[in-house]
Scaffold this active site. Structure first.
Site, PDB file in Angstrom:
ATOM      1  N   ASP A 181       4.993   3.408  -0.945  1.00 49.54           N
ATOM      2  CA  ASP A 181       3.564   4.112  -1.034  1.00 49.54           C
ATOM      3  C   ASP A 181       2.184   4.340  -1.561  1.00 49.54           C
ATOM      4  O   ASP A 181       1.853   5.244  -2.517  1.00 49.54           O
ATOM      5  CB  ASP A 181       4.727   5.821  -0.946  1.00 49.54           C
ATOM      6  N   ASP A 214       0.231   3.599   5.426  1.00 49.72           N
ATOM      7  CA  ASP A 214       0.458   3.296   3.878  1.00 49.72           C
ATOM      8  C   ASP A 214       1.370   2.595   3.622  1.00 49.72           C
ATOM      9  O   ASP A 214       1.913   3.274   1.852  1.00 49.72           O
ATOM     10  CB  ASP A 214      -0.540   4.266   3.626  1.00 49.72           C
ATOM     11  N   GLU A 215       2.849   2.894   3.714  1.00 44.70           N
ATOM     12  CA  GLU A 215       4.195   2.574   3.514  1.00 44.70           C
ATOM     13  C   GLU A 215       4.537   1.446   3.543  1.00 44.70           C
ATOM     14  O   GLU A 215       4.653   1.445   5.324  1.00 44.70           O
ATOM     15  CB  GLU A 215       4.778   3.912   3.912  1.00 44.70           C
TER      16      GLU A 215
HETATM   17  N1  DCP Z   1      -2.457  11.257   6.843  1.00 47.31           N
HETATM   18  C1  DCP Z   1      -3.018  12.684   7.992  1.00 47.31           C
HETATM   19  N2  DCP Z   1      -2.709  13.856   8.195  1.00 47.31           N
HETATM   20  C2  DCP Z   1      -1.896  13.960   6.904  1.00 47.31           C
HETATM   21  C3  DCP Z   1      -0.912  13.419   6.457  1.00 47.31           C
HETATM   22  C4  DCP Z   1      -1.501  12.500   5.772  1.00 47.31           C
HETATM   23  O1  DCP Z   1      -4.326  11.871   7.878  1.00 47.31           O
HETATM   24  N3  DCP Z   1      -1.643  15.907   7.815  1.00 47.31           N
HETATM   25  C5  DCP Z   1      -3.231  10.357   6.265  1.00 47.31           C
HETATM   26  C6  DCP Z   1      -3.949  10.372   5.316  1.00 47.31           C
HETATM   27  C7  DCP Z   1      -2.841  10.073   4.301  1.00 47.31           C
HETATM   28  C8  DCP Z   1      -2.023   8.791   4.645  1.00 47.31           C
HETATM   29  O2  DCP Z   1      -2.140   9.552   5.863  1.00 47.31           O
HETATM   30  O3  DCP Z   1      -3.923   9.276   2.815  1.00 47.31           O
HETATM   31  C9  DCP Z   1      -0.345   8.976   4.190  1.00 47.31           C
HETATM   32  O4  DCP Z   1      -0.188  10.311   3.988  1.00 47.31           O
HETATM   33  P1  DCP Z   1       0.976  10.273   2.734  1.00 47.31           P
HETATM   34  O5  DCP Z   1       1.491  11.397   3.208  1.00 47.31           O
HETATM   35  O6  DCP Z   1       1.704   8.517   2.059  1.00 47.31           O
HETATM   36  O7  DCP Z   1      -0.226  10.880   1.362  1.00 47.31           O
HETATM   37  P2  DCP Z   1      -1.473  10.654   0.657  1.00 47.31           P
HETATM   38  O8  DCP Z   1      -1.088   8.882   0.651  1.00 47.31           O
HETATM   39  O9  DCP Z   1      -3.011  10.993   1.315  1.00 47.31           O
HETATM   40  O10 DCP Z   1      -1.138  11.071  -0.308  1.00 47.31           O
HETATM   41  P3  DCP Z   1       0.364  10.613  -1.365  1.00 47.31           P
HETATM   42  O11 DCP Z   1      -0.630   9.999  -2.602  1.00 47.31           O
HETATM   43  O12 DCP Z   1       1.142  12.144  -1.826  1.00 47.31           O
HETATM   44  O13 DCP Z   1       1.288   9.842  -0.558  1.00 47.31           O
HETATM   45 CA    CA Z   2       0.473   7.502   0.211  1.00 45.31          CA
HETATM   46 CA    CA Z   3       3.023   8.040   3.477  1.00 42.57          CA
END
Ligand code: DCP
Ligand code: CA
Ligand code: CA
Length: 365
Positions: A10, A110-111
């Site tokens: 992730d 992203d996963e």
């Molecule tokens: N995303 C979004 N709105 C949300 C949650 C996520 O647009 N409510 C988008 C932005 C993130 C991507 O999806 O970059 C991936 O979500 P993740 O939940 O994996 O969060 P992040 O990658 O941003 O952070 P982490 O380091 O906690 O994985």
């Molecule tokens: Ca992420």
């Molecule tokens: Ca994710």
């Protein structure tokens, strides 16, 4: 049969990390990526933010004006989402993952799950080094960091990954899996939403460990057969969902390198039997029948050939694969004079109705 070794990768604060990648000077500032609704200059929501911004309590989904207020007086930088760019970065990383896994299942931008059982020979010790290697490779080639969870199945790998972010590497061995899950709240399991959580709470179930100990028959009475069984298995760290390539699951195959270049049938069949074992295991997990059996052969000069046979009747059994692979190789050795270096076994021609049965977890999404 060997343990599976499954990874979930992730990407860390993904959209914001992508922005840092093309603007390296902002790395030590709070970075927020937002979706602007366009109504007013300020309206919209936070997509994600880097970990510096998170220290100021900025969260995904939060209104942008609120994030701005929380970051007042800092040198925070705000970006508009640029999905095309994030998809491009994601695709490059997935391409690298593909080289490291027998199967790759991308679940979002992203996963992705990686089945690396064969690559690490079922060893969780080797999986640690292997995961580090993947991290370094992606960091060097693309410049993005991510967290990895390693477990005996997708369920454990996912929760392991979530437990340590960013840039985490969390390994949960099969014998630790139950104890790892036990103290966590039940809603960490896929399929346990607010309503289910309330219901479980009334039953005295708060943690995954409580759920694991709960009478399975009673769970079935309350939640129905498939969900009840799923809760029972999941809480006991049991999950047999294979890592399946999305959209492309039209064949099951394995390739391996022979210990030495050879034209010896018995020696080759020793290897193909091993590969057939894996192919058959995937087949059983996906409950499919096949009509086509193929072999793949890479010669010492690195040229490659395939040979196939179509069955009269769909089959589900291993012996059919073994027998046909043998006769395909007998024939093949008669046609070629080169020594063989790598061999593969593939089955395809699946029954369409069977392939359309969705795994249970898809019902939750
Ligand atoms: N995303 C979004 N709105 C949300 C949650 C996520 O647009 N409510 C988008 C932005 C993130 C991507 O999806 O970059 C991936 O979500 P993740 O939940 O994996 O969060 P992040 O990658 O941003 O952070 P982490 O380091 O906690 O994985
Ligand atoms: Ca992420
Ligand atoms: Ca994710």
């Amino acid at each position: 049969m060997q343990n599976r070794v499954v990874m979930l990768a992730d990407f860390d604060y993904f959209f914001a990390q992508c922005e840092e990648l093309r603007n390296p000077t902002i790395k030590d500032k709070p970075v927020v990526v937002g979706v602007y609704s366009g109504r007013t200059e300020e309206s919209g929501a936070v997509s994600t933010s880097n970990y510096i911004a998170r220290k100021y309590d900025v969260k995904s989904g939060m209104p942008l004006f609120l994030a701005k207020r929380k970051l007042e007086g800092t040198d925070a930088i705000f970006f508009k989402v640029d999905h095309e760019y994030y998809d491009y970065i994601s695709g490059r990383i997935m391409g690298i993952f593909r080289l490291y896994a027998s199967s790759l299942e991308q679940v979002s931008v992203d996963e992705a799950y990686l089945d690396v059982t064969e690559q690490v020979e079922g060893s969780f010790e080797k999986a640690i080094e292997y995961a580090q290697k993947i991290k370094v490779d992606v960091k060097t080639q693309v410049g993005i960091s991510f967290s990895i969870g390693v477990g005996p199945n997708k369920l454990v790998a996912k929760i392991a990954c979530d437990s340590q972010k960013p840039n985490g590497l969390t390994i949960v061995k099969p014998e630790q899996a139950k104890a790892f899950l036990a103290p966590l709240a039940v809603d960490r399991l896929l399929g346990v939403g607010k309503k289910t959580m309330v219901r479980m709470d009334q039953m005295g179930i708060k943690t995954i460990g409580d759920l694991a100990k709960y009478d399975c028959q009673r769970l079935i009475e309350v939640f129905g057969k498939s969900l009840g069984l799923y809760f029972h298995n999941a809480s006991n760290a049991i999950d047999n969902e294979p890592v399946v390539e999305q959209g492309e699951a039209e064949s099951i195959s394995r390739i391996g390198t022979l210990k030495q270049d050879t034209r010896d049938l018995a020696f080759i069949l020793q290897k193909t039997d091993e590969l057939t074992e894996y192919v058959f295991k995937d087949l059983m997990e996906r409950k499919l029948s096949f009509k086509l059996i193929s072999i793949y052969v890479v010669m010492v000069d690195l040229s490659s050939k395939t040979r196939s046979v179509t069955l009269d009747q769909p089959s589900k059994d291993k012996e059919t694969i073994t027998r046909n692979v043998k006769s395909l190789f007998e024939k093949f050795l008669g046609e070629s004079t080169l020594e063989i270096r790598r061999v593969g076994v593939k089955i395809s021609g699946f029954n369409k109705e069977e392939t359309h049965q969705k795994p249970l977890t898809l019902f939750f999404q």
